[in-house]
Design a protein around this motif. Structure first.
Motif, PDB file in Angstrom:
ATOM      1  N   GLY A 222     -40.910  -6.226  26.150  1.00 40.74           N
ATOM      2  CA  GLY A 222     -40.441  -5.489  27.439  1.00 40.74           C
ATOM      3  C   GLY A 222     -40.959  -5.155  28.924  1.00 40.74           C
ATOM      4  N   GLY A 223     -42.813  -6.029  28.207  1.00 37.33           N
ATOM      5  CA  GLY A 223     -43.137  -5.128  29.748  1.00 37.33           C
ATOM      6  C   GLY A 223     -42.942  -6.614  30.601  1.00 37.33           C
ATOM      7  N   THR A 224     -43.745  -7.001  31.311  1.00 38.23           N
ATOM      8  CA  THR A 224     -44.088  -8.429  32.409  1.00 38.23           C
ATOM      9  C   THR A 224     -45.142  -9.459  32.113  1.00 38.23           C
ATOM     10  OG1 THR A 224     -43.132  -6.991  34.119  1.00 38.23           O
ATOM     11  CG2 THR A 224     -44.028  -9.263  34.507  1.00 38.23           C
ATOM     12  N   PRO A 225     -45.342 -10.839  31.383  1.00 37.23           N
ATOM     13  CA  PRO A 225     -44.100 -11.226  30.936  1.00 37.23           C
ATOM     14  C   PRO A 225     -43.278 -11.407  29.806  1.00 37.23           C
ATOM     15  CG  PRO A 225     -45.414 -12.773  31.950  1.00 37.23           C
ATOM     16  CD  PRO A 225     -45.954 -11.392  31.293  1.00 37.23           C
ATOM     17  N   ALA A 226     -43.849 -10.422  28.672  1.00 34.74           N
ATOM     18  CA  ALA A 226     -43.423 -10.043  27.773  1.00 34.74           C
ATOM     19  C   ALA A 226     -43.269 -10.991  26.714  1.00 34.74           C
ATOM     20  CB  ALA A 226     -42.388  -9.310  27.241  1.00 34.74           C
ATOM     21  N   PRO A 227     -44.553 -11.931  26.555  1.00 30.73           N
ATOM     22  CA  PRO A 227     -44.727 -13.501  25.535  1.00 30.73           C
ATOM     23  C   PRO A 227     -45.000 -12.768  24.327  1.00 30.73           C
ATOM     24  CG  PRO A 227     -46.992 -13.504  26.686  1.00 30.73           C
ATOM     25  CD  PRO A 227     -45.821 -12.508  27.309  1.00 30.73           C
ATOM     26  N   PHE A 228     -45.831 -11.203  24.037  1.00 30.08           N
ATOM     27  CA  PHE A 228     -46.135 -11.096  22.490  1.00 30.08           C
ATOM     28  C   PHE A 228     -45.045 -10.173  22.235  1.00 30.08           C
ATOM     29  CE2 PHE A 228     -49.680  -8.858  20.811  1.00 30.08           C
ATOM     30  CZ  PHE A 228     -49.522  -9.571  19.732  1.00 30.08           C
ATOM     31  N   SER A 229     -44.276  -9.973  21.591  1.00 28.88           N
ATOM     32  CA  SER A 229     -43.469  -9.470  20.926  1.00 28.88           C
ATOM     33  C   SER A 229     -43.622  -8.303  19.703  1.00 28.88           C
ATOM     34  CB  SER A 229     -42.335 -10.080  20.568  1.00 28.88           C
ATOM     35  OG  SER A 229     -42.001 -10.587  19.816  1.00 28.88           O
ATOM     36  N   THR A 230     -44.409  -7.351  20.262  1.00 24.81           N
ATOM     37  CA  THR A 230     -44.879  -6.785  19.460  1.00 24.81           C
ATOM     38  C   THR A 230     -44.585  -4.985  20.107  1.00 24.81           C
ATOM     39  OG1 THR A 230     -47.114  -5.918  19.833  1.00 24.81           O
ATOM     40  CG2 THR A 230     -46.264  -7.685  17.767  1.00 24.81           C
ATOM     41  N   TYR A 231     -44.905  -3.837  19.220  1.00 27.71           N
ATOM     42  CA  TYR A 231     -44.523  -2.641  20.510  1.00 27.71           C
ATOM     43  C   TYR A 231     -46.451  -2.795  20.964  1.00 27.71           C
ATOM     44  CZ  TYR A 231     -40.296  -1.978  17.199  1.00 27.71           C
ATOM     45  OH  TYR A 231     -39.681  -1.960  16.671  1.00 27.71           O
ATOM     46  N   ALA A 232     -46.114  -2.099  22.287  1.00 26.95           N
ATOM     47  CA  ALA A 232     -47.326  -2.756  23.042  1.00 26.95           C
ATOM     48  C   ALA A 232     -48.608  -0.758  22.910  1.00 26.95           C
ATOM     49  CB  ALA A 232     -46.592  -2.447  24.562  1.00 26.95           C
ATOM     50  N   VAL A 233     -48.048   0.456  23.256  1.00 27.88           N
ATOM     51  CA  VAL A 233     -47.859   1.856  23.007  1.00 27.88           C
ATOM     52  C   VAL A 233     -46.837   2.461  22.499  1.00 27.88           C
ATOM     53  CG1 VAL A 233     -48.894   3.745  24.115  1.00 27.88           C
ATOM     54  CG2 VAL A 233     -49.435   1.036  25.321  1.00 27.88           C
ATOM     55  N   SER A 234     -48.003   3.511  21.466  1.00 28.68           N
ATOM     56  CA  SER A 234     -46.999   4.487  21.294  1.00 28.68           C
ATOM     57  C   SER A 234     -48.109   5.545  20.299  1.00 28.68           C
ATOM     58  CB  SER A 234     -46.289   4.492  20.141  1.00 28.68           C
ATOM     59  OG  SER A 234     -47.423   3.877  18.985  1.00 28.68           O
ATOM     60  N   ASP A 235     -47.420   7.005  20.374  1.00 24.57           N
ATOM     61  CA  ASP A 235     -48.061   7.989  20.816  1.00 24.57           C
ATOM     62  C   ASP A 235     -47.916   8.970  19.076  1.00 24.57           C
ATOM     63  OD1 ASP A 235     -45.377   9.547  20.603  1.00 24.57           O
ATOM     64  OD2 ASP A 235     -45.941  10.023  22.549  1.00 24.57           O
ATOM     65  N   VAL A 236     -48.022  10.106  18.922  1.00 22.03           N
ATOM     66  CA  VAL A 236     -48.425  11.066  17.614  1.00 22.03           C
ATOM     67  C   VAL A 236     -47.104  11.199  17.435  1.00 22.03           C
ATOM     68  CG1 VAL A 236     -48.757  12.860  16.364  1.00 22.03           C
ATOM     69  CG2 VAL A 236     -50.170  11.658  17.661  1.00 22.03           C
ATOM     70  N   PRO A 237     -45.789  11.610  18.400  1.00 18.96           N
ATOM     71  CA  PRO A 237     -44.142  12.005  18.015  1.00 18.96           C
ATOM     72  C   PRO A 237     -43.643  10.658  17.442  1.00 18.96           C
ATOM     73  CG  PRO A 237     -45.312  13.434  20.329  1.00 18.96           C
ATOM     74  CD  PRO A 237     -46.402  12.050  19.886  1.00 18.96           C
TER      75      PRO A 237
ATOM     76  N   SER B 272     -47.729   6.447  36.295  1.00 14.50           N
ATOM     77  CA  SER B 272     -46.997   7.538  37.334  1.00 14.50           C
ATOM     78  C   SER B 272     -47.513   8.928  35.949  1.00 14.50           C
ATOM     79  CB  SER B 272     -45.788   7.189  37.426  1.00 14.50           C
ATOM     80  OG  SER B 272     -45.405   7.591  36.801  1.00 14.50           O
ATOM     81  N   GLY B 273     -48.072   9.991  36.263  1.00 12.28           N
ATOM     82  CA  GLY B 273     -47.902  10.498  35.251  1.00 12.28           C
ATOM     83  C   GLY B 273     -48.965  11.148  33.967  1.00 12.28           C
ATOM     84  N   SER B 274     -48.469  11.383  33.428  1.00 12.80           N
ATOM     85  CA  SER B 274     -49.990  10.949  32.127  1.00 12.80           C
ATOM     86  C   SER B 274     -48.899  11.002  30.613  1.00 12.80           C
ATOM     87  CB  SER B 274     -50.573  12.373  32.015  1.00 12.80           C
ATOM     88  OG  SER B 274     -50.124  13.349  31.832  1.00 12.80           O
ATOM     89  N   VAL B 275     -49.758  10.229  29.407  1.00 13.40           N
ATOM     90  CA  VAL B 275     -49.181  10.437  28.578  1.00 13.40           C
ATOM     91  C   VAL B 275     -49.937  10.971  27.434  1.00 13.40           C
ATOM     92  CG1 VAL B 275     -47.836   9.796  26.640  1.00 13.40           C
ATOM     93  CG2 VAL B 275     -47.527   8.593  29.321  1.00 13.40           C
ATOM     94  N   ALA B 276     -49.326  12.418  26.514  1.00 14.64           N
ATOM     95  CA  ALA B 276     -50.547  12.651  25.635  1.00 14.64           C
ATOM     96  C   ALA B 276     -50.373  12.134  24.640  1.00 14.64           C
ATOM     97  CB  ALA B 276     -49.691  14.265  25.705  1.00 14.64           C
ATOM     98  N   ASP B 277     -51.227  12.493  23.218  1.00 18.42           N
ATOM     99  CA  ASP B 277     -51.136  11.940  22.048  1.00 18.42           C
ATOM    100  C   ASP B 277     -50.760  10.442  22.168  1.00 18.42           C
ATOM    101  OD1 ASP B 277     -51.718  13.985  21.404  1.00 18.42           O
ATOM    102  OD2 ASP B 277     -49.575  15.281  20.627  1.00 18.42           O
ATOM    103  N   VAL B 278     -51.687   9.482  22.784  1.00 26.15           N
ATOM    104  CA  VAL B 278     -51.253   8.683  22.166  1.00 26.15           C
ATOM    105  C   VAL B 278     -52.200   7.561  21.711  1.00 26.15           C
ATOM    106  CG1 VAL B 278     -52.737   5.712  22.890  1.00 26.15           C
ATOM    107  CG2 VAL B 278     -50.691   7.413  24.554  1.00 26.15           C
ATOM    108  N   SER B 279     -51.581   7.511  20.021  1.00 23.89           N
ATOM    109  CA  SER B 279     -52.414   6.765  19.121  1.00 23.89           C
ATOM    110  C   SER B 279     -52.519   5.337  18.574  1.00 23.89           C
ATOM    111  CB  SER B 279     -51.438   7.754  18.079  1.00 23.89           C
ATOM    112  OG  SER B 279     -50.371   7.155  18.067  1.00 23.89           O
ATOM    113  N   ALA B 280     -51.820   4.869  18.943  1.00 20.91           N
ATOM    114  CA  ALA B 280     -51.592   3.505  18.683  1.00 20.91           C
ATOM    115  C   ALA B 280     -51.201   2.343  19.901  1.00 20.91           C
ATOM    116  CB  ALA B 280     -50.613   2.858  17.574  1.00 20.91           C
ATOM    117  N   ILE B 281     -52.482   1.236  20.054  1.00 22.73           N
ATOM    118  CA  ILE B 281     -52.009   0.422  20.968  1.00 22.73           C
ATOM    119  C   ILE B 281     -51.864  -0.875  20.238  1.00 22.73           C
ATOM    120  CG2 ILE B 281     -53.190  -0.766  23.095  1.00 22.73           C
ATOM    121  CD1 ILE B 281     -54.113   1.633  23.962  1.00 22.73           C
ATOM    122  N   SER B 282     -51.229  -2.141  20.474  1.00 17.12           N
ATOM    123  CA  SER B 282     -51.273  -3.082  19.781  1.00 17.12           C
ATOM    124  C   SER B 282     -51.961  -3.920  21.033  1.00 17.12           C
ATOM    125  CB  SER B 282     -49.837  -3.240  19.317  1.00 17.12           C
ATOM    126  OG  SER B 282     -49.090  -3.529  19.649  1.00 17.12           O
TER     127      SER B 282
END
Length: 393
Positions: free
Chosen positions: A176-191, A63-73
């Motif tokens: 924190g995702g489903t089912p979350a076997p890969f325990s690294t951060y998923a998505v982050s933004d510039v802030p 839902s909605g939008s996220v601005a300034d996504v800067s990293a996706i592992s």
């Protein structure tokens, strides 16, 4: 933001992302693997590969939008007995590997797929399949807005080893995702906000096969006064047996709410509909497509958020075969006759119907009626029933 990578003795890459200022966000992403394309052309001559397959990774917000996504592992799991990494890059840890093409929209956001290990040893079972390898890496960029529209992240090429199949692939899931076997951060933004990403191609792995039994051109779920109307269309069906409409309220536990016969073999467009009378609230739906030989695959997931509204009449399935369901929701009791007319306006079926307050389900037997277009009407004018449908044999 600072990203560090460590290579273990087992050649598996463990990715850590450390945020200088950590702020968790309630926004949720989803990612999936889609659009497998198989080729039987030998890509390496006398080498071990016998063919190749490509697939895409896609992402969006729920839902909605996220601005300034800067990293996706992110990464995917695969089966080394059925598929391998092309050469180049082979099993080297590299940035921008030759077999992964970042989509134009991510390139425009300054993204590159950096420090990628595509041969990490990783034993895991998901969706009835066993995986022994995984790819991990990070897409780093200068900032991109992502909303509810699915967008391509990258396209992957794998070399296949088993004639007409590259086995299965599944996507890694974020912390924190489903089912979350890969325990690294998923998505982050510039802030430095962190976002959860749920994996839609984990418990339902993607087949890298040369035979695609059914090509879906449409699948959605929409609210009606009687429940959720599930509709889908196919462009091609090969040896297909039936469709099972599955429903979930939590994304983990699924129940079958209806079964619809398939066209078996068809090269023309086919439209299907099914009503779930029990849905008057939030729910998830998917379709399980089952072949004649018992193999099966799933569609993506569709969502509804239905509220009960007064709708007089709904008929299904469309097209019909040997029976037609007529759902009448009424705020009062009445009696009527339901009549089916053929394309020439001649009456071919008639049924007495006693309608009570609430949902009413009537079933017309259509056996011995020829394929073609028909109309159903009511002798009670207050019902305002005048609906057309087709019979397909």
């Amino acid at each position: 933001m600072k990203i560090s990578f460590y290579k273990s003795l087992s050649f598996a890459l463990v990715l850590f992302i450390t945020f200088a200022s950590f702020r968790s966000s309630g926004q949720v992403f989803e990612w999936r693997l889609v659009n497998p394309v198989f080729s039987s052309v030998d890509p390496d001559g006398a080498g071990p590969a016998t063919g190749s397959a490509t697939f895409k990774m896609q992402i969006h917000t729920t839902s909605g939008s996220v601005a300034d996504v800067s990293a996706i592992s992110v990464g995917w799991n695969y089966q080394s007995a059925s598929a391998m990494i092309p050469a180049p890059p082979g099993c080297s840890i590299v940035s921008n590997p030759a077999n992964v093409t970042v989509s134009s929209i991510f390139v425009s956001g300054g993204f590159a797929f950096t420090t990628v290990n595509q041969c990490g040893i990783f034993n895991q079972s998901a969706g009835g399949q066993s995986f022994d390898r995984r790819t991990v890496g990070t897409l780093d960029g200068t900032g991109l807005m992502i909303n509810t529209t699915w967008i391509d992240v990258y396209t992957v090429t794998m070399w296949t080893l088993n004639g007409s199949s590259g086995g299965y692939v599944s996507i890694n899931s974020g912390a924190g995702g489903t089912p979350a076997p890969f325990s690294t951060y998923a998505v982050s933004d510039v802030p430095a906000n962190e976002y959860v990403a749920n994996s839609l191609t984990y418990t339902i792995p993607l087949s890298l096969s040369g035979a695609i039994p059914v090509t879906f051109s449409k699948f959605n779920a929409q609210c009606t006064g009687s429940g959720a109307l599930i509709s889908w269309s196919t462009e091609n069906e090969i040896n297909s047996s039936h469709y099972e409409i599955e429903k979930s309220t939590d994304g983990t536990n699924w129940v079958t709410v209806a079964t619809v016969n398939a066209a078996v073999n068809s090269s023309t467009s086919k439209d299907y509909q099914q009503i779930d009378l029990g849905n008057v609230s939030k729910a998830l739906y998917r379709i399980k497509q089952v072949d004649k030989d018992g193999t099966y695959s799933y569609t993506n997931v569709a969502r509804t958020n239905c509220e009960s509204k007064l709708i007089t009449i709904l008929i299904y399935p469309v097209p019909a075969n040997d029976k037609l369901n007529i759902i009448i929701k009424s705020d009062r009791s009445l009696k009527t006759e339901l009549i089916v007319y053929d394309g020439l306006g001649q009456e071919v079926r008639r049924m007495n119907a006693t309608i009570t307050s609430g949902n009413n389900n009537f079933i017309f037997n259509l056996n011995n009626l020829s394929a073609g277009r028909y109309t159903i009407k009511s002798t009670e004018t207050s019902l305002n029933l005048n609906k057309s449908f087709t019979i397909m044999h």
